[in-house]
Design a protein around this motif. Structure first.
Motif, PDB file in Angstrom:
ATOM      1  N   GLY A 185     -14.174   2.894 -13.917  1.00  0.00           N
ATOM      2  CA  GLY A 185     -13.212   1.804 -14.049  1.00  0.00           C
ATOM      3  C   GLY A 185     -11.870   2.146 -13.419  1.00  0.00           C
ATOM      4  O   GLY A 185     -11.383   3.261 -13.517  1.00  0.00           O
ATOM      5  N   MET A 186     -11.276   1.129 -12.760  1.00  0.00           N
ATOM      6  CA  MET A 186      -9.977   1.331 -12.116  1.00  0.00           C
ATOM      7  C   MET A 186      -8.854   1.404 -13.136  1.00  0.00           C
ATOM      8  O   MET A 186      -8.819   0.619 -14.075  1.00  0.00           O
ATOM      9  CB  MET A 186      -9.679   0.168 -11.179  1.00  0.00           C
ATOM     10  N   PRO A 187      -7.905   2.297 -12.912  1.00  0.00           N
ATOM     11  CA  PRO A 187      -6.707   2.371 -13.752  1.00  0.00           C
ATOM     12  C   PRO A 187      -5.690   1.261 -13.458  1.00  0.00           C
ATOM     13  O   PRO A 187      -6.013   0.272 -12.814  1.00  0.00           O
ATOM     14  CB  PRO A 187      -6.157   3.760 -13.446  1.00  0.00           C
ATOM     15  N   ALA A 188      -4.467   1.488 -13.878  1.00  0.00           N
ATOM     16  CA  ALA A 188      -3.488   0.423 -14.069  1.00  0.00           C
ATOM     17  C   ALA A 188      -2.650   0.013 -12.867  1.00  0.00           C
ATOM     18  O   ALA A 188      -1.493  -0.370 -13.028  1.00  0.00           O
ATOM     19  CB  ALA A 188      -2.567   0.832 -15.215  1.00  0.00           C
ATOM     20  N   TYR A 189      -3.188   0.122 -11.676  1.00  0.00           N
ATOM     21  CA  TYR A 189      -2.449  -0.301 -10.480  1.00  0.00           C
ATOM     22  C   TYR A 189      -3.402  -1.130  -9.640  1.00  0.00           C
ATOM     23  O   TYR A 189      -4.524  -0.706  -9.374  1.00  0.00           O
ATOM     24  CB  TYR A 189      -1.957   0.918  -9.684  1.00  0.00           C
ATOM     25  N   GLU A 190      -2.967  -2.307  -9.232  1.00  0.00           N
ATOM     26  CA  GLU A 190      -3.843  -3.223  -8.479  1.00  0.00           C
ATOM     27  C   GLU A 190      -3.924  -2.800  -7.016  1.00  0.00           C
ATOM     28  O   GLU A 190      -2.904  -2.779  -6.337  1.00  0.00           O
ATOM     29  CB  GLU A 190      -3.236  -4.617  -8.562  1.00  0.00           C
ATOM     30  N   PRO A 191      -5.106  -2.467  -6.540  1.00  0.00           N
ATOM     31  CA  PRO A 191      -5.239  -2.046  -5.139  1.00  0.00           C
ATOM     32  C   PRO A 191      -4.744  -3.080  -4.133  1.00  0.00           C
ATOM     33  O   PRO A 191      -4.225  -2.713  -3.093  1.00  0.00           O
ATOM     34  CB  PRO A 191      -6.748  -1.840  -4.979  1.00  0.00           C
ATOM     35  N   ARG A 192      -4.903  -4.365  -4.444  1.00  0.00           N
ATOM     36  CA  ARG A 192      -4.473  -5.379  -3.481  1.00  0.00           C
ATOM     37  C   ARG A 192      -2.960  -5.485  -3.391  1.00  0.00           C
ATOM     38  O   ARG A 192      -2.420  -6.043  -2.434  1.00  0.00           O
ATOM     39  CB  ARG A 192      -5.067  -6.749  -3.854  1.00  0.00           C
ATOM     40  N   ALA A 193      -2.256  -4.979  -4.406  1.00  0.00           N
ATOM     41  CA  ALA A 193      -0.795  -5.031  -4.393  1.00  0.00           C
ATOM     42  C   ALA A 193      -0.165  -3.657  -4.176  1.00  0.00           C
ATOM     43  O   ALA A 193       1.035  -3.562  -3.926  1.00  0.00           O
ATOM     44  CB  ALA A 193      -0.279  -5.625  -5.709  1.00  0.00           C
ATOM     45  N   VAL A 194      -0.948  -2.610  -4.320  1.00  0.00           N
ATOM     46  CA  VAL A 194      -0.449  -1.247  -4.106  1.00  0.00           C
ATOM     47  C   VAL A 194      -1.536  -0.533  -3.286  1.00  0.00           C
ATOM     48  O   VAL A 194      -2.428   0.102  -3.832  1.00  0.00           O
ATOM     49  CB  VAL A 194      -0.181  -0.507  -5.439  1.00  0.00           C
ATOM     50  N   LYS A 195      -1.437  -0.678  -1.983  1.00  0.00           N
ATOM     51  CA  LYS A 195      -2.560  -0.312  -1.113  1.00  0.00           C
ATOM     52  C   LYS A 195      -2.890   1.182  -1.124  1.00  0.00           C
ATOM     53  O   LYS A 195      -4.050   1.579  -1.107  1.00  0.00           O
ATOM     54  CB  LYS A 195      -2.277  -0.782   0.322  1.00  0.00           C
ATOM     55  N   GLY A 196      -1.852   1.996  -1.160  1.00  0.00           N
ATOM     56  CA  GLY A 196      -2.101   3.436  -1.093  1.00  0.00           C
ATOM     57  C   GLY A 196      -2.904   3.938  -2.281  1.00  0.00           C
ATOM     58  O   GLY A 196      -3.869   4.701  -2.130  1.00  0.00           O
ATOM     59  N   ILE A 197      -2.536   3.485  -3.468  1.00  0.00           N
ATOM     60  CA  ILE A 197      -3.272   3.949  -4.652  1.00  0.00           C
ATOM     61  C   ILE A 197      -4.693   3.378  -4.614  1.00  0.00           C
ATOM     62  O   ILE A 197      -5.644   4.005  -5.084  1.00  0.00           O
ATOM     63  CB  ILE A 197      -2.541   3.589  -5.979  1.00  0.00           C
ATOM     64  N   GLY A 198      -4.855   2.222  -3.991  1.00  0.00           N
ATOM     65  CA  GLY A 198      -6.200   1.673  -3.804  1.00  0.00           C
ATOM     66  C   GLY A 198      -7.048   2.609  -2.954  1.00  0.00           C
ATOM     67  O   GLY A 198      -8.225   2.851  -3.249  1.00  0.00           O
ATOM     68  N   ILE A 199      -6.444   3.147  -1.898  1.00  0.00           N
ATOM     69  CA  ILE A 199      -7.179   4.084  -1.036  1.00  0.00           C
ATOM     70  C   ILE A 199      -7.559   5.332  -1.838  1.00  0.00           C
ATOM     71  O   ILE A 199      -8.668   5.854  -1.717  1.00  0.00           O
ATOM     72  CB  ILE A 199      -6.338   4.451   0.211  1.00  0.00           C
ATOM     73  N   THR A 200      -6.641   5.773  -2.690  1.00  0.00           N
ATOM     74  CA  THR A 200      -6.959   6.913  -3.549  1.00  0.00           C
ATOM     75  C   THR A 200      -8.152   6.595  -4.454  1.00  0.00           C
ATOM     76  O   THR A 200      -9.099   7.379  -4.559  1.00  0.00           O
ATOM     77  CB  THR A 200      -5.739   7.310  -4.402  1.00  0.00           C
ATOM     78  N   TYR A 201      -8.108   5.450  -5.122  1.00  0.00           N
ATOM     79  CA  TYR A 201      -9.226   5.072  -6.009  1.00  0.00           C
ATOM     80  C   TYR A 201     -10.550   5.130  -5.253  1.00  0.00           C
ATOM     81  O   TYR A 201     -11.575   5.567  -5.765  1.00  0.00           O
ATOM     82  CB  TYR A 201      -9.101   3.615  -6.472  1.00  0.00           C
ATOM     83  N   ILE A 202     -10.512   4.569  -4.053  1.00  0.00           N
ATOM     84  CA  ILE A 202     -11.757   4.342  -3.316  1.00  0.00           C
ATOM     85  C   ILE A 202     -12.305   5.640  -2.715  1.00  0.00           C
ATOM     86  O   ILE A 202     -13.509   5.841  -2.659  1.00  0.00           O
ATOM     87  CB  ILE A 202     -11.518   3.270  -2.226  1.00  0.00           C
ATOM     88  N   THR A 203     -11.407   6.522  -2.302  1.00  0.00           N
ATOM     89  CA  THR A 203     -11.874   7.705  -1.571  1.00  0.00           C
ATOM     90  C   THR A 203     -11.899   8.980  -2.401  1.00  0.00           C
ATOM     91  O   THR A 203     -12.449   9.985  -1.961  1.00  0.00           O
ATOM     92  CB  THR A 203     -10.992   7.960  -0.330  1.00  0.00           C
ATOM     93  N   SER A 204     -11.309   8.961  -3.597  1.00  0.00           N
ATOM     94  CA  SER A 204     -11.344  10.173  -4.410  1.00  0.00           C
ATOM     95  C   SER A 204     -12.791  10.516  -4.774  1.00  0.00           C
ATOM     96  O   SER A 204     -13.570   9.639  -5.142  1.00  0.00           O
ATOM     97  CB  SER A 204     -10.543   9.969  -5.707  1.00  0.00           C
TER      98      SER A 204
END
Ligand code: SF4
Lengths: 577, 80
Positions: free
Chosen positions: A417-436
């Motif tokens: 499950g994704m944590p508390a930052y929306e990837p569509r609004a905070v792109k860098g953390i989205g990349i972290t979620y996806i590639t970690s």
């Protein structure tokens, strides 16, 4: 330092010298290296070939500030890839003071649950007895009476049911079951081995002293100075005053607070669940409530808290931003008391608050209950507690629950499950979620710092430009910090204050006998990440696993109405797939 | 004049009870007022503000306010 190897099929504990190749590793670097070396990548995470590793950080147990972190590693039953989940707890210090570089738990027993007792010069297994099946509050209360002065590690009732959202629980400074290596279901791995409790008795031990005392002293002073002067981490700073939940309003303003299962980026009830409100409640109710609690002795930042009931008695410790968001905004719930109660259930059952909240959000999406229904959400914890069929579905996490109910909007990566930052609004953390390699994990590369908080520079959260490089740099550096034993929150001061960063590296060198330079931090971190990716590849993961949930590509997210539009090639640059 | 809604967060709340409340404060400011000017109007001494978001986007202190703007003002904030 030594390895303690617990062979559950023999019910015996072996003390081993630390082989040379592991001597300069600690924390995440050590657990991940050991997983790669000892765990077959294709094994079942709950089967006899799987192992669980518990390793304190490099400087943990010394007098270095905010450094009582412990890494728990294994193959995750949630993601089926490599996992490291770390926690801040005095138990980390106890393990280090006992000279334990890593606890290795392997094999399995069919002979019930066991308690591992570790003290100076002794380690033995005993039947876990009457505390099996009990909630962790009751269990820790009993353990505290039986073993005064000791710290505890446990898996909860959810882990006994092998639920993938179960974490490994550590005691806090008051013996509460509140400090979690929560993510990825490692509690279930512990339970599958047959270990229920680990009692860590620090009696007759003393703080770890660095090999190179002079260098350690210099580094420690620089780091302590950075922590004590940076406006975020200093006493009376925002972390100390409002806890991590000060982020609720910040992400809400930025339009990146995932709300109602990632339907929008703003929550109209944000103010009611904010860190500011929490601090007000604590002040109004008085009694046991407090902000500015430390998760271990030796932290000057003290971002933790105790949340009180209306009568001032303790309800729960602690409400972190992630828990507050997951069980609050993400479920459309704007009632702090209800959120606090849900956090209590998570602590008691031994489950990850993030996975629990994301799963309830998906259950709401499925129509099992309405968004905002706090009583209904609390009732779901009873299903997990009872072990009903529904409880078992929910307990396997958001991805599994989404499948069970045919939900399309399921915010997970690699099943987590994704944590508390929306990837569509905070792109860098989205990349972290996806590639970690860990699955969706904000701590794996916290680009939120420059994107939202203007710490460590500034980056436009909505822009894709340079974000793959930014995420990679953060992920690599974080892998190193996760080795050190320092709390990740020292990143805020050391991102802005160069001497603090130097001090961090110097203290690590002083203890491990390494010669890391500043430039080596990201380089060695990158190496750790490449081990982890190697494990995932051997486990069967490909670039297809480094992808966002599809709905984020086509559903615009209010208020910015942006979609996930980072090209897949950018994502693949990171892992080099 | 332009109308803006202003929210102060965390330690900044102490400087202005209205804007520091949960619903923020509706303010009428002269045309050409920048975010930096706004801090003065709100009575926030220098050195306390880290950044401001206007309609969800971080803006520099010289940003000139427009009618209908939602302004969120923060001291240094962190967590995770
Ligand atoms: S900053 Fe918070 S999480 Fe980190 S060590 Fe201190 S109390 Fe624990």
């Amino acid at each position: 330092m030594k390895f303690l190897r617990v062979k559950m099929d023999e019910l015996k504990v072996y003390t081993e010298e630390v082989p040379e190749k592991y001597q300069k590793l600690a924390g995440r670097a050590l657990t991940s290296r050991l997983i790669c070396d000892e765990v077959p990548a294709t094994c079942h995470p709950l089967g006899p070939k799987a192992k669980l590793f518990i390793a304190p950080g490099a400087v943990t147990g010394t007098s270095a500030p905010s450094s009582a972190r412990v890494s728990v590693g294994g193959k995750s039953p949630l993601t089926w890839g490599i996992k490291e989940a770390n926690a801040g707890t005095p138990v980390a210090q106890y393990l280090a003071r006992l000279g334990i570089k890593a606890l290795i738990i392997e094999g399995e027993t069919k002979d019930g649950y066991w308690t591992l007792k570790v003290s100076k010069d002794a380690a033995k297994l005993e039947p876990a007895g009457d505390l099996v099946g009990k909630g962790l509050y009751e269990a820790y209360h009993a353990l505290k009476e039986r073993y005064p002065g000791a710290g505890f590690i446990a898996c909860g009732p959810a882990a006994e049911r092998k639920l993938s959202m179960s974490g490994v629980c550590f005691s806090d400074t008051d013996g509460r079951p509140s400090r979690y290596s929560g993510r990825g279901g490692l509690g279930a791995v512990m339970a599958a081995k047959g270990i229920k409790f680990i009692v860590v008795d620090p009696a007759w031990t003393s703080p770890v002293v660095a090999e190179n005392r002079e260098l350690f002293k210099t580094g420690q002073a620089k780091l302590a100075d950075a922590i004590l002067t940076h406006p975020l981490s200093k006493p009376g700073g925002t972390l100390n005053t409002y806890g991590t939940a000060a982020l609720i309003n910040a992400l809400n303003e930025a339009g990146g607070l995932p709300t109602r299962n990632f339907r929008t980026g703003r929550f109209e009830g944000a103010a009611k669940i904010s860190g500011e409100r929490m601090a007000e409640v604590v002040k109004e109710r008085g009694g046991a409530g407090m902000m500015g609690q430390g998760c271990h002795p030796g932290c000057t930042i003290k971002c933790s808290n105790v949340y009180p009931k209306p009568d001032g008695t303790e309800l729960v410790s602690c409400i972190e931003y992630e828990s507050d968001w997951a069980l609050g905004a993400n479920c459309g719930i704007d009632d702090l008391d209800a959120i606090a109660e849900m956090v209590w259930h998570c602590n008691d059952l031994g489950i990850d608050t993030i996975e629990a909240g994301v799963t309830i959000g998906v259950a709401m999406e499925a129509g099992l209950l309405q968004f905002g229904d706090a009583a209904g959400a609390l009732a779901l914890f009873e299903e997990i507690r009872k072990g009903s069929a529904l409880g078992h579905i929910l307990g396997q996490g958001a991805a599994f629950t989404g499948r069970a109910f045919g939900v399309v909007r399921v915010p997970t990566v690699k099943g987590q499950g994704m944590p508390a930052y929306e990837p569509r609004a905070v792109k860098g953390i989205g990349i972290t979620y996806i590639t970690s390699p860990m699955g969706a994990d904000h701590t794996a590369g916290y680009t939120t710092a420059p994107e939202i908080l203007s710490v460590g520079g500034k980056a436009d959260p909505l822009s894709n430009e340079g974000k793959a490089d930014l995420s990679k740099a953060f992920q690599d550096t974080t892998a190193f910090i996760d080795m050190t034993g320092y709390c990740l929150f020292i990143a805020f001061p050391i991102l802005d204050i160069a001497s603090g960063f130097e001090g961090m590296v110097e203290t690590v060198n002083a203890v491990l006998g390494t010669n890391f330079t500043g430039a080596d931090v990201a380089k060695f971190g990158g190496e750790i990440m490449s081990w982890e990716r190697g494990f995932n590849r051997a486990a069967g993961m490909t670039s297809a696993h480094d992808r966002p949930p599809e709905f984020m590509r086509y559903e615009p997210l209010p208020p910015h109405n942006t979609v996930w539009d980072v090209p897949d090639e950018e994502l693949d640059k990171i892992a080099g797939n | 004049m332009v109308q803006v809604r202003v929210y102060l967060y965390a330690t900044l709340r102490a400087f202005n009870a209205a804007a520091g409340g949960d619903t923020g404060a509706e303010m009428e400011v002269p045309d050409g007022t920048s975010i930096a000017d706004l801090y003065g109007l709100l009575g926030i001494p220098e050195g306390h503000v880290k950044q401001a978001f206007v309609n969800g986007r971080r803006q520099d202190p010289d940003y000139v306010l427009r009618d209908g703007d939602r302004v969120g003002v923060f001291p240094p904030i962190g967590g995770g």
